[in-house]
Structure formats: structure tokens, C-alpha cells
Design a protein around this motif. Structure first.
Motif, PDB file in Angstrom:
ATOM      1  N   UNK A 299      -7.983   1.349  -5.409  1.00 31.67           N
ATOM      2  CA  UNK A 299      -9.155   1.943  -6.882  1.00 31.67           C
ATOM      3  C   UNK A 299      -9.795   0.612  -6.905  1.00 31.67           C
ATOM      4  N   UNK A 300      -9.410  -0.282  -8.094  1.00 30.02           N
ATOM      5  CA  UNK A 300      -9.918  -1.495  -8.158  1.00 30.02           C
ATOM      6  C   UNK A 300     -10.868  -2.590  -7.277  1.00 30.02           C
ATOM      7  N   UNK A 301     -10.657  -2.512  -6.020  1.00 28.09           N
ATOM      8  CA  UNK A 301     -11.254  -2.835  -5.144  1.00 28.09           C
ATOM      9  C   UNK A 301     -12.563  -1.407  -4.542  1.00 28.09           C
ATOM     10  N   UNK A 302     -12.346  -0.533  -4.906  1.00 29.29           N
ATOM     11  CA  UNK A 302     -13.504   0.602  -4.989  1.00 29.29           C
ATOM     12  C   UNK A 302     -14.773  -0.001  -5.808  1.00 29.29           C
ATOM     13  N   UNK A 303     -13.816  -0.061  -6.622  1.00 27.93           N
ATOM     14  CA  UNK A 303     -14.333  -0.144  -8.001  1.00 27.93           C
ATOM     15  C   UNK A 303     -15.490  -2.097  -8.310  1.00 27.93           C
ATOM     16  N   UNK A 304     -15.350  -2.879  -7.447  1.00 26.78           N
ATOM     17  CA  UNK A 304     -15.265  -4.119  -7.127  1.00 26.78           C
ATOM     18  C   UNK A 304     -14.873  -5.214  -7.702  1.00 26.78           C
ATOM     19  N   UNK A 305     -13.260  -4.715  -8.508  1.00 27.23           N
ATOM     20  CA  UNK A 305     -12.413  -5.170  -9.414  1.00 27.23           C
ATOM     21  C   UNK A 305     -12.033  -6.511  -8.319  1.00 27.23           C
ATOM     22  N   UNK A 306     -11.423  -7.732  -8.099  1.00 32.50           N
ATOM     23  CA  UNK A 306     -11.171  -8.617  -7.834  1.00 32.50           C
ATOM     24  C   UNK A 306      -8.916  -8.187  -7.692  1.00 32.50           C
ATOM     25  N   UNK A 307      -8.400  -8.415  -6.659  1.00 39.02           N
ATOM     26  CA  UNK A 307      -6.615  -7.925  -6.673  1.00 39.02           C
ATOM     27  C   UNK A 307      -6.558  -8.830  -6.242  1.00 39.02           C
ATOM     28  N   UNK A 308      -5.056  -9.468  -7.254  1.00 41.88           N
ATOM     29  CA  UNK A 308      -4.111 -10.073  -7.151  1.00 41.88           C
ATOM     30  C   UNK A 308      -2.573  -9.298  -6.984  1.00 41.88           C
ATOM     31  N   UNK A 309      -1.830  -9.447  -5.936  1.00 40.30           N
ATOM     32  CA  UNK A 309      -1.404  -8.192  -5.619  1.00 40.30           C
ATOM     33  C   UNK A 309       0.253  -8.721  -4.738  1.00 40.30           C
ATOM     34  N   UNK A 310       0.893  -8.286  -4.749  1.00 36.47           N
ATOM     35  CA  UNK A 310       1.997  -8.620  -4.332  1.00 36.47           C
ATOM     36  C   UNK A 310       2.489  -8.487  -2.447  1.00 36.47           C
ATOM     37  N   UNK A 311       2.748  -9.607  -1.684  1.00 39.06           N
ATOM     38  CA  UNK A 311       2.859  -9.385  -0.503  1.00 39.06           C
ATOM     39  C   UNK A 311       3.823  -8.990  -0.044  1.00 39.06           C
ATOM     40  N   UNK A 312       4.054  -7.368  -0.081  1.00 38.90           N
ATOM     41  CA  UNK A 312       5.222  -7.043   0.712  1.00 38.90           C
ATOM     42  C   UNK A 312       4.764  -5.725   0.476  1.00 38.90           C
ATOM     43  N   UNK A 313       5.477  -4.883   1.752  1.00 37.33           N
ATOM     44  CA  UNK A 313       4.958  -3.002   1.865  1.00 37.33           C
ATOM     45  C   UNK A 313       3.338  -2.533   1.899  1.00 37.33           C
ATOM     46  N   UNK A 314       3.512  -1.836   1.713  1.00 31.26           N
ATOM     47  CA  UNK A 314       2.021  -1.117   1.820  1.00 31.26           C
ATOM     48  C   UNK A 314       1.252  -1.729   1.231  1.00 31.26           C
ATOM     49  N   UNK A 315       1.052  -2.458   0.294  1.00 26.58           N
ATOM     50  CA  UNK A 315       0.231  -3.099  -0.656  1.00 26.58           C
ATOM     51  C   UNK A 315      -0.563  -4.358   0.564  1.00 26.58           C
ATOM     52  N   UNK A 316      -0.114  -5.275   1.032  1.00 23.82           N
ATOM     53  CA  UNK A 316      -0.129  -5.616   2.512  1.00 23.82           C
ATOM     54  C   UNK A 316      -1.819  -4.768   3.090  1.00 23.82           C
ATOM     55  N   UNK A 317      -1.247  -3.689   3.228  1.00 25.89           N
ATOM     56  CA  UNK A 317      -2.204  -3.062   4.462  1.00 25.89           C
ATOM     57  C   UNK A 317      -3.511  -2.935   3.745  1.00 25.89           C
ATOM     58  N   UNK A 318      -3.239  -2.544   2.350  1.00 27.06           N
ATOM     59  CA  UNK A 318      -4.613  -2.800   1.034  1.00 27.06           C
ATOM     60  C   UNK A 318      -5.129  -3.699   1.390  1.00 27.06           C
ATOM     61  N   UNK A 319      -4.275  -4.711   0.569  1.00 32.92           N
ATOM     62  CA  UNK A 319      -5.417  -6.089   0.307  1.00 32.92           C
ATOM     63  C   UNK A 319      -5.369  -6.875   1.152  1.00 32.92           C
ATOM     64  N   UNK A 320      -4.428  -6.981   1.926  1.00 34.81           N
ATOM     65  CA  UNK A 320      -4.508  -8.608   3.559  1.00 34.81           C
ATOM     66  C   UNK A 320      -6.195  -8.690   3.749  1.00 34.81           C
ATOM     67  N   UNK A 321      -6.787  -9.884   3.701  1.00 33.32           N
ATOM     68  CA  UNK A 321      -7.506  -9.576   4.965  1.00 33.32           C
ATOM     69  C   UNK A 321      -9.150  -9.227   3.900  1.00 33.32           C
ATOM     70  N   UNK A 322      -8.666  -8.824   2.844  1.00 33.88           N
ATOM     71  CA  UNK A 322      -9.971  -7.412   2.345  1.00 33.88           C
ATOM     72  C   UNK A 322     -10.609  -9.235   1.081  1.00 33.88           C
ATOM     73  N   UNK A 323     -11.638  -8.910   1.115  1.00 37.44           N
ATOM     74  CA  UNK A 323     -12.829 -10.203   0.495  1.00 37.44           C
ATOM     75  C   UNK A 323     -12.338  -9.114  -1.446  1.00 37.44           C
TER      76      UNK A 323
END
Length: 376
Positions: A299-323
Motif C-alpha cells: 500500500x505504501x509503495x502504491x502511494x509513492x511512500x518509501x519503505x523500510x521493512x524486515x528482510x524476511x518471509x513474504x516482505x522480501x517478495x514485496x520490497x526487495x529490488x524495488x526502487x
């Protein structure tokens, strides 16, 4: 085709699962106008659920007032669903959570969505009532399902790990957020300042969205705030209702030396206000121990909000490699402070084209192919 839907999450707002059903079912009904979706509401529609006009082929079956209020939804569904399958000549039974009522006719195709395996890997964080319900229904439903749908490849891998003996060998993967609601808005500095003032923010703003349950690891983030607030003027806005079990949040923020103004608890926030917070925040942050998908991050990325999140479970799929997104391995406070400060200083831009896979139209088209409608 007649589809019977377990709509209990519309009777009681279940946060991420409710959003999932809202988006998935509305798009599914739009694409399959020839089908009828009978949605069972054991105790009526929760007033906090925000739905646009329902397509004509979604029929709400409201059972509010017909059973004692204290009777669990699961018990109500056990009574209602087998009868409705026969009465409505149901072809497909669908539940957005793994729950199979007893005595559903064998001829009815059964499909469930699995959102996580918290009940297996972090069951100690769940209330005893949740543990009891999942022990009775979660595993048996997954094993007996004709079709399975998971929200992420991480969750799919866990289903394959824990339920190797299951009827549905193929598993469909797909999930997203409400893209019509969560999008980048053009807010002037004056508008951003007004929103911050509304919530008591007078400096840089971190945003956390999620239920206040132990696996969200919010206590870790809160312990970072004295340093971030006193040295850099950063505040944390927390959006979310109480979750399973009590945590140590109150003990932390009420300690004598904790700067209480560094953390602002908002409780439940309507979606139209939440999207403004995403668009106003300087950074979204989550230190969760486990996520089956990572909906707030997306949701944050869709809104253009930068994200800092834990490197584990499914959060890696959503965030890793994304500008605009950064993942942090482990829970060293220094690493998290560095990642947060770097993100706030650089204010990286989100690239919407990297989110193309999270499109409900494409997801439901894939679901239809997976179901092989003509064979049901």
C-alpha cells in the motif's frame, strides 16, 4: 456457475483478509458476470467495511439476528453452509480462510485462500481461541481442498512444506491491494503540514500500519524512537487495532524516561484517511517477524511512500529490488536507524512499473484459468 462464499470477514472487519476479499471478490464478479456469488454474512455487514457498489451478481445472505450474538461464526457456518449448497445448487464453495464446514456435498468444488502459517510457526502469539479454531479447521481444510490459493510464493512454500499430503497439488498465487484507493496523491506542502498537525506530528514522520500483535514486532520499532526523536526530531505514527494477546507496548511508552510524543497511536483509521497518511509520511516502516504477504508495505509503495521493512518471509517478495524500498536483515538497532535515516535523507522515488504484477485484473484472470471454469 453458483459460488457460495464464506463472508464472515465482512461480518467482522478482519483487516488484511477483509481487504483481500473486497478486492478479489469484486473483480471476480465483474469478470464473471455469468456467475452468481452468494456471500454468507453470519452476523450482518460490519459498518466499518468500506465497499463500493456491489455488482448485481453478488448476493448478500444476511443471517444477523437469526442466531445468538455470542455464537461463534464458525458454528453458524457449520449449520448454514451444507444446507445452502443443496438449496442453491452450488458448484464452487470458496472461503478466504481455510475453513471447511462439515457435510459440504462431495460434488461441490472447494477452494480456500491461505494467508500465512502463523498458527504453525508462531502459535504462541495467538489467543487460545484462535489456536483451537485453527487446529480444528486449518489443516483439514488445506488437505481436502480441490483448489488452493495463497497470497505469496512464501506462503505457498510453507503450505508445500507443512502439507505435502493434500488433494490440491497445484497452488495459485496472487494478491494485491486496493489500487483504486491506494495511489499517489498530489499534496501541497500546506496540505501535508495540515495532515501532520491533525495527528500531532511536528517533524519527520514514520508510519506503521498493522494490528498490535507480537509478531508485528512493534516494540522493537518503539524502542528506536527515543534516539530517532531526540537526535533527529522523527516521530512514529501507529495505525492499527489490538491484535492477539497483549504486548509490552504500554510498559515501554509509559516508562518515565520515554518521550511519549515520539510515538502517536491512532487506532483504527478509515481508508480515506489512511491513504493520506501514506502520502504524507516520510517513510513507512515495519520490523515484523513474519508476514504472509506484506500488504501495508505494498500500500505504501502504491502511494509513492518509501519503505523500510524486515528482510524476511513474504516482505522480501514485496520490497526487495524495488526502487524506494529497503530491507534490513536482522534486528540490530544501529542497522535500522541507519536504514531509516538514509531513506529520510535521500527520499528515494518509487517506480510504479515495478508493481505491475500486483494488478487485480490480471490476478483474477489467472485465477479463472487456474480454476478451469469449464471443467467445474
Amino acid at each position: 456457475m453458483n459460488i457460495l462464499v464464506d463472508g464472515r470477514v465482512w461480518s467482522r472487519n478482519a483487516a488484511g483478509v477483509t481487504t483481500f476479499l473486497n478486492c478479489a471478490l469484486l473483480e471476480w464478479a465483474r469478470q464473471r458476470k455469468e456467475d452468481t456469488f452468494h456471500v454468507v454474512l453470519p452476523k450482518g455487514m460490519d459498518k466499518t467495511i468500506e465497499l463500493e457498489d456491489l455488482p448485481d451478481n453478488i448476493k448478500l445472505l444476511d443471517y444477523s439476528g437469526k442466531f445468538p450474538r455470542r455464537l461463534p461464526n464458525i458454528a453458524v457456518l457449520q449449520w448454514i453452509m451444507p444446507r445452502l449448497c443443496r438449496k442453491l445448487d452450488i458448484d464452487l464453495y470458496y472461503a478466504p480462510v481455510p475453513h471447511l464446514p462439515y457435510f459440504i456435498p462431495r460434488r461441490v468444488t472447494k477452494m480456500f485462500t491461505v494467508h500465512d502459517v502463523v498458527n504453525i510457526e508462531m502459535k504462541e502469539t495467538m489467543a487460545w481461541t484462535n489456536r483451537l479454531a485453527t487446529s480444528m479447521f486449518f489443516g483439514p481444510a488445506i488437505r481436502k481442498a480441490d483448489r488452493l490459493w495463497t497470497n505469496s510464493y512464501y506462503t505457498k512454500s510453507k503450505v508445500e512444506q507443512y502439507y505435502s499430503q493434500r488433494k490440491s497439488k497445484d497452488i495459485f498465487v496472487g494478491d494485491s491491494v486496493d489500487g483504486h484507493l491506494f495511489h499517489a496523491m498530489h499534496l501541497t506542502e500546506e496540505q501535508r503540514a495540515a495532515i501532520k498537525q491533525q495527528y500531532g506530528v511536528h517533524g519527520k514522520m514514520l508510519l506503521f500500519v498493522g494490528s498490535l500483535e507480537p509478531r508485528k514486532n512493534l516494540s522493537f520499532l518503539i524502542r528506536l524512537m527515543p534516539t530517532l526523536y531526540q537526535k533527529h526530531g522523527i516521530q512514529l505514527v501507529v495505525v492499527g487495532g489490538k491484535g492477539w494477546k497483549n504486548s509490552d507496548l504500554r510498559q515501554i511508552v509509559e516508562s518515565p524516561d520515554f518521550p511519549r510524543e515520539s510515538v502517536i497511536f491512532c487506532g483504527y483509521v478509515l481508508n480515506q484517511d489512511l491513504v493520506k497518511l501514506y502520502n504524507t509520511a516520510d517513510c513507512f516502516v515495519s520490523a515484523a517477524l513474519m508476514e504472509g504477504f506484506g500488504m501495508p508495505q505494498l500500500e505504501a509503495l502504491f502511494c509513492g511512500c518509501p519503505v523500510v521493512t524486515a528482510h524476511n518471509t513474504a516482505m522480501i517478495e514485496v520490497a526487495k529490488g524495488k526502487d524506494g524500498a529497503k530491507t534490513v536483515e536482522g534486528y540490530d538497532p544501529a542497522d535500522w536507524e541507519k536504514a531509516i535515516l538514509q531513506t529520510l535523507n535521500e527520499r528515494p522515488k518509487v517506480n510504479p512499473t515495478q508493481l505491475a504484477e500486483y494488478d487485480w485484473t490480471k490476478i483474477i484472470q489467472g485465477l479463472t484459468q487456474y480454476l478451469n471454469i469449464s471443467s467445474i
